[in-house]
Design a protein around this motif. Structure first.
Motif, PDB file in Angstrom:
ATOM      1  N   LEU A  90      12.288  -1.432  -0.420  1.00 34.96           N
ATOM      2  CA  LEU A  90      11.350  -2.384   0.169  1.00 34.96           C
ATOM      3  C   LEU A  90      11.887  -3.803   0.007  1.00 34.96           C
ATOM      4  CD1 LEU A  90       7.987  -0.901  -1.186  1.00 34.96           C
ATOM      5  CD2 LEU A  90       8.989  -0.590   1.091  1.00 34.96           C
ATOM      6  N   ASP A  91      12.012  -4.504   1.092  1.00 34.95           N
ATOM      7  CA  ASP A  91      12.492  -5.892   1.054  1.00 34.95           C
ATOM      8  C   ASP A  91      11.284  -6.814   0.836  1.00 34.95           C
ATOM      9  OD1 ASP A  91      14.081  -8.100   1.167  1.00 34.95           O
ATOM     10  OD2 ASP A  91      14.176  -8.155   3.372  1.00 34.95           O
ATOM     11  N   LEU A  92      10.719  -6.694  -0.377  1.00 31.59           N
ATOM     12  CA  LEU A  92       9.513  -7.438  -0.701  1.00 31.59           C
ATOM     13  C   LEU A  92       9.697  -8.169  -2.018  1.00 31.59           C
ATOM     14  CD1 LEU A  92       6.814  -4.690   0.041  1.00 31.59           C
ATOM     15  CD2 LEU A  92       7.424  -6.612   1.510  1.00 31.59           C
ATOM     16  N   LYS A  93       9.062  -9.314  -2.119  1.00 32.96           N
ATOM     17  CA  LYS A  93       9.062 -10.030  -3.391  1.00 32.96           C
ATOM     18  C   LYS A  93       8.097  -9.345  -4.342  1.00 32.96           C
ATOM     19  CE  LYS A  93       8.077 -14.524  -5.456  1.00 32.96           C
ATOM     20  NZ  LYS A  93       7.542 -15.896  -5.220  1.00 32.96           N
ATOM     21  N   MET A  94       8.563  -9.127  -5.574  1.00 25.86           N
ATOM     22  CA  MET A  94       7.710  -8.472  -6.560  1.00 25.86           C
ATOM     23  C   MET A  94       6.479  -9.321  -6.869  1.00 25.86           C
ATOM     24  SD  MET A  94       8.185  -5.472  -7.897  1.00 25.86           S
ATOM     25  CE  MET A  94       7.327  -5.622  -9.462  1.00 25.86           C
ATOM     26  N   PRO A  95       5.287  -8.679  -6.912  1.00 29.56           N
ATOM     27  CA  PRO A  95       4.095  -9.422  -7.339  1.00 29.56           C
ATOM     28  C   PRO A  95       4.178  -9.722  -8.827  1.00 29.56           C
ATOM     29  CG  PRO A  95       3.581  -7.091  -7.122  1.00 29.56           C
ATOM     30  CD  PRO A  95       5.001  -7.269  -6.637  1.00 29.56           C
TER      31      PRO A  95
ATOM     32  N   VAL B 133       0.819  -1.220   0.000  1.00 32.80           N
ATOM     33  CA  VAL B 133       0.000   0.000   0.000  1.00 32.80           C
ATOM     34  C   VAL B 133       0.855   1.274   0.000  1.00 32.80           C
ATOM     35  CG1 VAL B 133      -1.688   1.343   1.314  1.00 32.80           C
ATOM     36  CG2 VAL B 133      -2.015  -1.128   0.999  1.00 32.80           C
ATOM     37  N   PRO B 134       1.925   1.383   0.837  1.00 31.52           N
ATOM     38  CA  PRO B 134       2.745   2.609   0.799  1.00 31.52           C
ATOM     39  C   PRO B 134       3.329   2.895  -0.582  1.00 31.52           C
ATOM     40  CG  PRO B 134       3.245   1.329   2.765  1.00 31.52           C
ATOM     41  CD  PRO B 134       2.387   0.463   1.904  1.00 31.52           C
ATOM     42  N   ALA B 135       3.747   1.833  -1.290  1.00 37.92           N
ATOM     43  CA  ALA B 135       4.315   2.039  -2.627  1.00 37.92           C
ATOM     44  C   ALA B 135       3.265   2.577  -3.581  1.00 37.92           C
ATOM     45  CB  ALA B 135       4.889   0.716  -3.149  1.00 37.92           C
ATOM     46  N   LEU B 136       2.044   2.046  -3.488  1.00 36.14           N
ATOM     47  CA  LEU B 136       0.963   2.535  -4.358  1.00 36.14           C
ATOM     48  C   LEU B 136       0.643   4.000  -4.053  1.00 36.14           C
ATOM     49  CD1 LEU B 136      -1.417  -0.562  -4.258  1.00 36.14           C
ATOM     50  CD2 LEU B 136      -0.108   0.248  -6.236  1.00 36.14           C
ATOM     51  N   GLN B 137       0.651   4.343  -2.765  1.00 31.99           N
ATOM     52  CA  GLN B 137       0.371   5.737  -2.392  1.00 31.99           C
ATOM     53  C   GLN B 137       1.465   6.675  -2.886  1.00 31.99           C
ATOM     54  OE1 GLN B 137      -0.089   5.078   1.819  1.00 31.99           O
ATOM     55  NE2 GLN B 137      -2.335   4.954   1.674  1.00 31.99           N
ATOM     56  N   LYS B 138       2.715   6.222  -2.830  1.00 31.16           N
ATOM     57  CA  LYS B 138       3.813   7.043  -3.338  1.00 31.16           C
ATOM     58  C   LYS B 138       3.705   7.247  -4.841  1.00 31.16           C
ATOM     59  CE  LYS B 138       6.038   7.622   0.546  1.00 31.16           C
ATOM     60  NZ  LYS B 138       6.056   8.960   1.186  1.00 31.16           N
ATOM     61  N   LEU B 139       3.098   6.286  -5.520  1.00 35.22           N
ATOM     62  CA  LEU B 139       2.912   6.401  -6.963  1.00 35.22           C
ATOM     63  C   LEU B 139       1.706   7.269  -7.318  1.00 35.22           C
ATOM     64  CD1 LEU B 139       3.653   2.722  -8.070  1.00 35.22           C
ATOM     65  CD2 LEU B 139       5.091   4.740  -8.467  1.00 35.22           C
ATOM     66  N   GLY B 140       1.008   7.795  -6.298  1.00 32.05           N
ATOM     67  CA  GLY B 140      -0.086   8.722  -6.549  1.00 32.05           C
ATOM     68  C   GLY B 140      -1.462   8.109  -6.530  1.00 32.05           C
TER      69      GLY B 140
ATOM     70  N   LYS C 127       1.856  -0.806 -16.970  1.00 32.17           N
ATOM     71  CA  LYS C 127       2.643   0.336 -16.494  1.00 32.17           C
ATOM     72  C   LYS C 127       2.782   0.284 -14.979  1.00 32.17           C
ATOM     73  CE  LYS C 127       2.909   5.399 -16.770  1.00 32.17           C
ATOM     74  NZ  LYS C 127       3.245   5.600 -15.353  1.00 32.17           N
ATOM     75  N   LEU C 128       1.690  -0.067 -14.287  1.00 31.61           N
ATOM     76  CA  LEU C 128       1.732  -0.158 -12.831  1.00 31.61           C
ATOM     77  C   LEU C 128       2.758  -1.205 -12.388  1.00 31.61           C
ATOM     78  CD1 LEU C 128       0.678   0.586 -10.052  1.00 31.61           C
ATOM     79  CD2 LEU C 128      -1.194  -1.049 -10.388  1.00 31.61           C
ATOM     80  N   PHE C 129       2.813  -2.324 -13.077  1.00 37.36           N
ATOM     81  CA  PHE C 129       3.774  -3.371 -12.744  1.00 37.36           C
ATOM     82  C   PHE C 129       5.206  -2.836 -12.825  1.00 37.36           C
ATOM     83  CE2 PHE C 129       6.587  -6.847 -14.170  1.00 37.36           C
ATOM     84  CZ  PHE C 129       6.434  -7.738 -13.114  1.00 37.36           C
ATOM     85  N   ASN C 130       5.516  -2.093 -13.915  1.00 39.44           N
ATOM     86  CA  ASN C 130       6.858  -1.526 -14.078  1.00 39.44           C
ATOM     87  C   ASN C 130       7.147  -0.461 -13.024  1.00 39.44           C
ATOM     88  OD1 ASN C 130       7.426  -3.126 -16.335  1.00 39.44           O
ATOM     89  ND2 ASN C 130       6.470  -1.667 -17.724  1.00 39.44           N
ATOM     90  N   ASP C 131       6.133   0.402 -12.736  1.00 45.87           N
ATOM     91  CA  ASP C 131       6.330   1.463 -11.744  1.00 45.87           C
ATOM     92  C   ASP C 131       6.555   0.892 -10.350  1.00 45.87           C
ATOM     93  OD1 ASP C 131       6.012   3.318 -13.730  1.00 45.87           O
ATOM     94  OD2 ASP C 131       3.933   3.823 -13.231  1.00 45.87           O
TER      95      ASP C 131
ATOM     96  N   GLY D  34       8.104  -1.801  -9.642  1.00 42.20           N
ATOM     97  CA  GLY D  34       9.495  -2.224  -9.560  1.00 42.20           C
ATOM     98  C   GLY D  34      10.405  -1.063  -9.215  1.00 42.20           C
ATOM     99  N   GLY D  35      10.152   0.100  -9.849  1.00 39.40           N
ATOM    100  CA  GLY D  35      10.953   1.287  -9.538  1.00 39.40           C
ATOM    101  C   GLY D  35      10.723   1.768  -8.123  1.00 39.40           C
ATOM    102  N   ALA D  36       9.444   1.756  -7.668  1.00 39.50           N
ATOM    103  CA  ALA D  36       9.133   2.207  -6.315  1.00 39.50           C
ATOM    104  C   ALA D  36       9.758   1.280  -5.268  1.00 39.50           C
ATOM    105  CB  ALA D  36       7.614   2.271  -6.126  1.00 39.50           C
ATOM    106  N   ARG D  37       9.763  -0.011  -5.560  1.00 42.93           N
ATOM    107  CA  ARG D  37      10.365  -0.984  -4.645  1.00 42.93           C
ATOM    108  C   ARG D  37      11.843  -0.674  -4.430  1.00 42.93           C
ATOM    109  NH1 ARG D  37      12.755  -5.961  -6.173  1.00 42.93           N
ATOM    110  NH2 ARG D  37      12.873  -7.510  -4.497  1.00 42.93           N
ATOM    111  N   LYS D  38      12.506  -0.298  -5.520  1.00 45.25           N
ATOM    112  CA  LYS D  38      13.939   0.002  -5.433  1.00 45.25           C
ATOM    113  C   LYS D  38      14.173   1.311  -4.684  1.00 45.25           C
ATOM    114  CE  LYS D  38      18.034   0.554  -8.371  1.00 45.25           C
ATOM    115  NZ  LYS D  38      18.544   0.583  -9.769  1.00 45.25           N
ATOM    116  N   LYS D  39      13.374   2.374  -5.028  1.00 45.10           N
ATOM    117  CA  LYS D  39      13.576   3.681  -4.400  1.00 45.10           C
ATOM    118  C   LYS D  39      13.255   3.658  -2.915  1.00 45.10           C
ATOM    119  CE  LYS D  39      12.918   6.745  -8.364  1.00 45.10           C
ATOM    120  NZ  LYS D  39      12.095   7.818  -8.968  1.00 45.10           N
ATOM    121  N   LEU D  40      12.195   2.931  -2.549  1.00 46.77           N
ATOM    122  CA  LEU D  40      11.781   2.882  -1.159  1.00 46.77           C
ATOM    123  C   LEU D  40      12.535   1.815  -0.366  1.00 46.77           C
ATOM    124  CD1 LEU D  40       7.912   3.282  -1.666  1.00 46.77           C
ATOM    125  CD2 LEU D  40       9.538   5.030  -0.907  1.00 46.77           C
TER     126      LEU D  40
END
Length: 589
Positions: free
Chosen positions: A573-578, A538-545, A559-563, A565-571
């Protein structure tokens, strides 16, 4: 307040600049010695000329050391040298930055960090440098020094222009939504420079009229905006209360009665550019707050005023557009004198085939109803005739036309016609299907004026909310004696619409009246989880607007899937990509 990723990033850059000892909002003046228009006006490229080699004008006394200030509108970072697009109030120009010129010593921080990493589109900077042309013939300023004057914390809408295969410019992501443009006019003016030209022309229009009237010796005056009695027009007023005086006051619907008091007082000619207010409907030609110029001249009549309006508006067209012929939509309107003249009854008969000149109220109501005009019992003869005219005639009057000699019931402040019983000496100037001016031979018989006011009171008793109020002080002024007078009100907003080819009054007002902006609803974390989104994402989605589940449902899943990935790296986040299929399920697809 929830911030977008870019807004957070810009605030972080602001903090970094301050840590480096750079004030993002310096107080001292920046001495501007040249504008984009100055430079472009001096160095005009020769049409169809061969591309010249790079030219350096640093030896020229004027262009060897210019100081300019404006907004950054784009970057092209190229290692140790970069270009930027710069915009001031007069236009756009290319800037050239070279690392070793900006940082001649060992310390390259100003270029490598401040310029390349901490400046953004929308920042306001001051630059010092000299004028040159690049090898491709692009007029530019070679920057030797720059200074941040304002750090922009909100990203501008980025308007992109590309040249298609046919060599035509195509614009993408333009700031074109009317509601956003009107609400955020400051952004509109930044990213749509052509909008500024509309308001420059509006100022030229006002100055042209002011010059025309002042040169004839008429006095520009100011009259009250808060008035104890709303008068001078048939309109519903805005009402307020003055606490100290404990009395009701009205925002003026017109300034006519006060200007005529000044004619009584001995001035031969007075005028005022007035903000007026009418509590009425809104459409493309009506705003509750609008501007008109009213002027009154003693010892003249409405025939003289017709000639004067023709002359003045013809001059305005030449001053604003450079010609009497102005393109408005699909029409070319010519303001060259003389203009067509029709009486009101002639105009109605010309466009309906019906002679309404001798009709009583019931007959007029039947005519209106036959044309599907909405009528009610509060409408008297004047209102019915006005409705018929507005429906059948006004939209057809594209070229400037004077409609003259109105029924007496329609004009409570107008002198009775000198030779036509039942009519008054009044005209309206109509152009592009709308009234732009309204003028009278002013009524100066105080007893006749009292009778007209009393008739308006009877209309008000019938429920007409636009009927005029009886103004005893104005009647007292007339009893002292007002000379024969011609008066007119000319709408600045509508005339500007025509002169600048704008379809809506909102396009010629900096800040048109609008409904309150809807508050953005924000979904909380539980709403996202209930919609099937894992809480950790949820925090990553909120950061994406994506502030609501509804917004997420409209997202492009690829596009959301690609974004993500970028948000996971910037934030971090130690999470497995969906997987892509899982992201599609979040968007309901």
């Amino acid at each position: 307040m929830l911030l977008s990723e870019q807004e957070i990033n810009r605030r972080q850059k602001r903090e970094e600049l301050m840590r480096m000892g750079i004030d993002p909002y310096p107080a001292e003046l920046f001495d501007v010695t040249a504008t984009v228009a100055d430079i472009r006006g001096t160095f005009q490229p020769t049409p169809d000329a061969e591309v010249a080699p790079e030219q350096d004008f640093s030896g020229d006394e004027r262009w060897g050391n210019v100081q300019m200030a404006g907004r950054l509108m784009g970057f092209r970072i190229q290692g140790s040298a970069s270009f930027a697009e710069f915009q001031d109030s007069t236009g756009r120009l290319q800037l050239y930055f070279r690392r070793d010129d900006l940082c001649p010593g060992e310390d390259k921080t100003l270029y490598n960090t401040v310029f390349k990493k901490l400046l953004d589109i929308g920042d306001i900077i001051g630059v010092r440098g000299h004028v040159f042309t690049t090898k491709t013939g692009e007029l530019s300023v070679y920057v030797k020094e720059f200074k941040l004057l304002n750090k922009s914390l909100r990203p501008l809408p980025v308007v992109k222009e590309v040249v298609n295969e046919q060599g035509e410019k195509e614009t993408y992501d333009a700031f074109t939504d009317p509601e956003q443009r009107y609400r955020q006019r400051y952004v509109d003016l930044i990213v749509n420079p052509q909008v500024r030209d509309v308001f420059v022309k509006r100022t030229k229009l006002v100055n042209s009229i002011r010059q025309f009237l002042s040169q004839r010796g008429y006095l520009e005056v100011e009259t009250p905006i808060l008035q104890p009695i709303h008068g001078g027009a048939a309109a519903r007023p805005f009402r307020t209360h003055h606490n100290t005086l404990d009395m009701t006051l009205y925002l003026r619907i017109a300034n006519e009665l006060y200007l005529k008091r000044l004619i009584v007082g001995g001035y031969d000619g007075v005028f005022e550019f007035a903000k007026d207010f009418r509590n009425e409907g809104m459409d493309r030609t009506h705003n509750p707050e609008f501007t008109q110029v009213e002027f009154y001249v003693a010892y003249k009549d409405y025939l003289w005023m017709m000639d004067t309006i023709e002359e003045m508006v013809e001059k305005v067209a030449i001053d604003v557009a450079g010609t009497t012929r102005v393109t408005v939509g699909e029409n070319v309107i010519d303001f060259k004198r003389p203009w067509k003249r029709l009486t009101m009854f002639e105009a109605i008969q010309e466009y309906t085939g019906i002679d309404v000149s001798a009709m009583e109220e019931d007959e007029l109501r039947n005519v209106a109803e036959s044309r599907d005009i909405k009528v009610d019992s509060t409408m008297g003869k004047s209102k019915l005739i006005d409705e018929i005219f507005g429906d059948a005639v006004e939209p057809n009057l594209i070229q400037p036309t004077f409609i003259t000699d109105y029924p007496v019931e329609m004009s409570p402040l107008t002198k009775k016609h000198r030779s036509k019983p039942g009519l008054v000496e009044r005209f309206e100037a109509i152009c592009n299907g709308k009234e732009i001016a309204n003028a009278y031979s002013e009524l100066n018989d105080p007893l006749d004026q009292r009778e007209r006011f009393e008739e308006q009171l009877r209309l008000a008793e019938r429920g007409d909310e636009e009927a005029m109020a009886l103004d005893e002080d104005f009647l007292r002024a007339l009893e002292y004696g007002m000379p024969p007078t011609a008066g007119v009100g000319l709408g600045i907003d509508r005339l500007t619409m025509i002169m600048t080819n704008q379809p809506s009054i909102q396009d010629v007002l900096f800040f048109p009246q609008m409904r309150p902006e809807k508050k953005l609803e924000v979904s909380d974390d539980a709403d996202f989880v209930n919609a099937g989104i894992p809480a950790e994402w949820v925090p990553a989605l909120q950061k994406l607007g994506f502030l609501t589940v509804e917004q997420l449902r409209t997202a492009n899943p690829n596009k959301l899937f690609n974004d993500l990935g970028g948000a996971r790296k910037k934030l971090k986040l130690d999470l497995k990509m969906p997987g892509l299929d899982e992201v599609k399920s979040w968007t309901g697809q």
